[in-house]
Design a protein around this motif. Sequence first.
Motif, PDB file in Angstrom:
ATOM      1  N   MET B   1      78.759   6.771 106.500  1.00 11.54           N
ATOM      2  CA  MET B   1      78.717   8.184 106.850  1.00 11.54           C
ATOM      3  C   MET B   1      78.793   9.004 105.574  1.00 11.54           C
ATOM      4  N   SER B   2      77.875   9.909 105.421  1.00 12.96           N
ATOM      5  CA  SER B   2      77.793  10.621 104.150  1.00 12.96           C
ATOM      6  C   SER B   2      78.217  12.071 104.255  1.00 12.96           C
ATOM      7  N   ILE B   3      78.620  12.568 103.117  1.00  8.85           N
ATOM      8  CA  ILE B   3      78.990  13.982 103.017  1.00  8.85           C
ATOM      9  C   ILE B   3      78.024  14.642 102.045  1.00  8.85           C
ATOM     10  N   VAL B   4      77.488  15.779 102.456  1.00  6.04           N
ATOM     11  CA  VAL B   4      76.641  16.545 101.536  1.00  6.04           C
ATOM     12  C   VAL B   4      77.471  17.696 100.986  1.00  6.04           C
ATOM     13  N   THR B   5      77.541  17.768  99.666  1.00  7.31           N
ATOM     14  CA  THR B   5      78.326  18.815  99.028  1.00  7.31           C
ATOM     15  C   THR B   5      77.417  19.965  98.629  1.00  7.31           C
ATOM     16  N   ALA B  63      74.437  16.241  96.391  1.00 10.41           N
ATOM     17  CA  ALA B  63      74.898  17.611  96.220  1.00 10.41           C
ATOM     18  C   ALA B  63      73.744  18.572  96.055  1.00 10.41           C
ATOM     19  N   VAL B  64      73.982  19.795  96.484  1.00  7.94           N
ATOM     20  CA  VAL B  64      73.040  20.886  96.253  1.00  7.94           C
ATOM     21  C   VAL B  64      73.770  21.928  95.428  1.00  7.94           C
ATOM     22  N   LEU B  65      73.168  22.326  94.313  1.00 10.65           N
ATOM     23  CA  LEU B  65      73.812  23.288  93.423  1.00 10.65           C
ATOM     24  C   LEU B  65      73.138  24.644  93.579  1.00 10.65           C
ATOM     25  N   HIS B  91      65.870  17.869  91.531  1.00 11.77           N
ATOM     26  CA  HIS B  91      65.397  19.027  92.276  1.00 11.77           C
ATOM     27  C   HIS B  91      66.449  19.537  93.240  1.00 11.77           C
ATOM     28  N   SER B  92      67.696  19.269  92.921  1.00 12.14           N
ATOM     29  CA  SER B  92      68.748  19.662  93.855  1.00 12.14           C
ATOM     30  C   SER B  92      69.354  21.005  93.571  1.00 12.14           C
ATOM     31  N   LEU B 122      66.570  22.935 100.661  1.00 14.06           N
ATOM     32  CA  LEU B 122      67.193  22.002  99.723  1.00 14.06           C
ATOM     33  C   LEU B 122      68.260  21.165 100.414  1.00 14.06           C
ATOM     34  N   ILE B 123      69.076  21.856 101.245  1.00  9.28           N
ATOM     35  CA  ILE B 123      70.147  21.147 101.942  1.00  9.28           C
ATOM     36  C   ILE B 123      69.533  20.146 102.907  1.00  9.28           C
TER      37      ILE B 123
END
Lengths: 475, 400
Positions: B1-5, B63-65, B91-92, B122-123
């Motif tokens: 299970m992943s977490i997107v930051t 992650a998305v910055l 490309h994040s 992006l997300i």
Amino acid sequence: MTQSVVIQVGQCGNQIGCCFWDLALREHAAVNQKAIYDEAISSFFRNVDTRVVGDGGSISRGKICSLKARAVLIDMEEGVVNEILQGPLRDVFDSKQLITDISGSGNNWAVGHKVFGSLYQEQILEKLRKSAEHCDCLQCFFIIHSMGGGTGSGLGTFLLKVLEDEFPEVYRFVTSVYPSGEDDVITSPYNSMLAMKELNEHADCVLPIDNQSLFDIISKIDLMVNSGKLGTTIKPKSLVTSSVGAFKKRQEKPFDAMNNIVANLLLNLTSSARFEGSLNMDLNEISMNLVPFPQLHYLVSSLTPLYTLADVNIPSRRLDQMFSDAFSKDHQLIRADPKHSLYLACALMVRGNVQISDLRRNIERLKPSLRFVSWNQEGWKTSLCSVPPVGHSHSLLALANNTCVKPTFIELRERFTRLYRKRAHLHHYLQIEGMEESCFTEAMSSLSALIQEYNQLDATKSMPAEELPRLSVAV
Amino acid sequence: MSIVTVQLGQCGNQIGFEVFDALFSDSHCPQGLCSKRENEAYQASCKERFFSEEENGVPIARAVLVDMEPKVINQTLSKAAHSGRWKYGQHSCFCQKQGSGNNWAYGYSVHGPRHEDSIMNLIQKEVEKCDSLNGFFIIMSMAGGTGSGLGAFVTQNLQDQYSSPLKMNQIIWPYGTGEVIVQNYNSILTLSHLYRSSDALLVHENDAVHKICAKLMNIKQISFRDINQVLAHQLGSVFQPTYSGEGSFHYRRNPLGIDWQVRPPLSRLPTLGKMSLNKEFHFNTSIANLVILRGKDVHSAELGAFKDPALYTSWLEPVHAFSVWKTQRAFSKYEKSAALVSNSQFLVKPLDMIVGKAWNMFASKAYIHQYTKFGIEEEDFLDSFTLLEQVIASYCNLGF
């Protein structure tokens, strides 16, 4: 990254501007050792391939070819601008970005504002649009001028309205040199009063400067330099008054030292926007944090250190001394007494190897001696920029929105009234088309209204901060 | 299970970097104090959560910055790349040229709608890289313009677009004495909006972390880097894998699976006037506590004191309010470490202070013109005040 355009108007404006570009080049040269055209330098300079004729020469990245200042130079006499164009900075200015005339404004605001304003409006618009086109993302116009003369004062403030109409989203930061009491221009109170109305209505932010303060700073430095005390050898490049050529006092023009101080003010103001740091502060944050009400946009500035002594050890006591100095009258660029007046807001812009704990320690230390308005007791805005100015390991610029500017305005009003009551020299103004007595009376009311705002705030100084009843809610 | 930051603004991006660095360093720490097999399971679990498949061996942070001006993101990307151990996706990031000027209204009403599509795309791309998405971790500050305003906008969008994955916001409470003069306005606007769209708000106060650096770690000249590293350490010790059940040897797949939904009793709560905040509390009254133990002797640790009914509000049994997660795998070279995540009254005083100062400033109408310029009206402020006063009152009432 955003860009800014500097508009230098009149003799004073252009002389300060010239010093600014000189020091800006020096600063970027020191930071940018590999001569790559990066985003920091693009904030004030374009990179141009001089072999290309016409407009197509802009280069957006890569090695620096030829730097051109993002500047518009305006003067109704040719002397100063010609001197600049023949001096060491001649290649930095784009010859197409100049507007000059030969007759001058005769120290008459009305000539500068009404006559030259209408005469050159189209040209001015054209040059401004050109400079804006060269910017990827134009954020701010910096206008440099003096208040007491004719061109800087009249045409400089005419510009503000043009900028507001043409570029409403771009900030207008004005650096204004106010005349001192012993000013030799008799009509300077008229010029300053008429200019004030424009500043009140069309500037986002004004940094008032007076020559006397600059002169006092120079005297202080001279004292230090000539005292011959042990351990007081000053690092040449570190003088806040020095030009690129360091100690050459004789060769420098008389106002250079004073102008360099103002130039350093502008560099420090924009440092956190240009260079990286752990707590950045962009130019739009200055207005957001320091202007609680639209009319109250006059900021008292003070710069430290004025010089760095050559001995290398800098104990943290020296760092704390820098903060104390920023709140001392000796380092202010305008004569005022903020400590005995009311702070509406205060910004501390730190450069160099200073960390958040140093900042906090000093704020805690200095807070008790400063009086803040009741609704902004902790009104501090801070920024940390990692890149120090040339010749220093750290520096601090303090910008205060404080009621201490009131005396300056009151004094201006008094000097104006003394002249106006006798109708002295009034005909020089009234004979200009578009000028009427109402221009003067309106300017007076504008200034009086401003003074009244400060008075009302000052009246709250002695009142205890009241606990306002909070909203009561049902749970 | 992943977490997107999602890292927003200067603060969010600076902290985000330290968090990923701490997670990576810990998962590759040689002194796990456990068996090799266990260490590998731990590493695999951590990797699944926070990093995606590497190309040429370097893990890429999930992650998305986002920032409205380029300086910080550029720095963050290069710091990660230079470490050589992990990096951010090429490309994040989403970046603009001119920041938000510390203006919540600008971040929320101007940048938000203008860049909504780009940011959500992006997300979405990052979400698609996950086998199964557990939730979002949004790192932002409250005091500025981008993290706070744009952060509130993005969180709202995440709630609309992804209703089931958990949305947890890491919010940074500014120093009491100014970093930003309008920080109290920005804070109340952020909190009131997040309350409507976030599932959990994890709070770190700059003042508190600063004290840790000064008093517990004896750092003389404290930098933001120091502060962020302490924060990252705390977050790492919460988010790194733990066992999924008593005695089980599989790492739980649901890292954010705390049931934060608290249902107050249906019977009428006693009506009370606004309680004086000066009353001495013996304990902070909690509605939920989570203890996380890592390292040696975790199975024999005595946790009875956490089950004391005096710690909890009268309408909750400790057994429903207290959880514990464990793993023998040590965290970051500490032989034994413990973390406590608490939903309690600890934030009442700081929140009350911020609301009080903002209210005081609001009464004088100072700075309001900067917000109304971009569509945030006095009514929006009043709504925020109302909501937060209710939150304060609800938490205060827990003590009865």
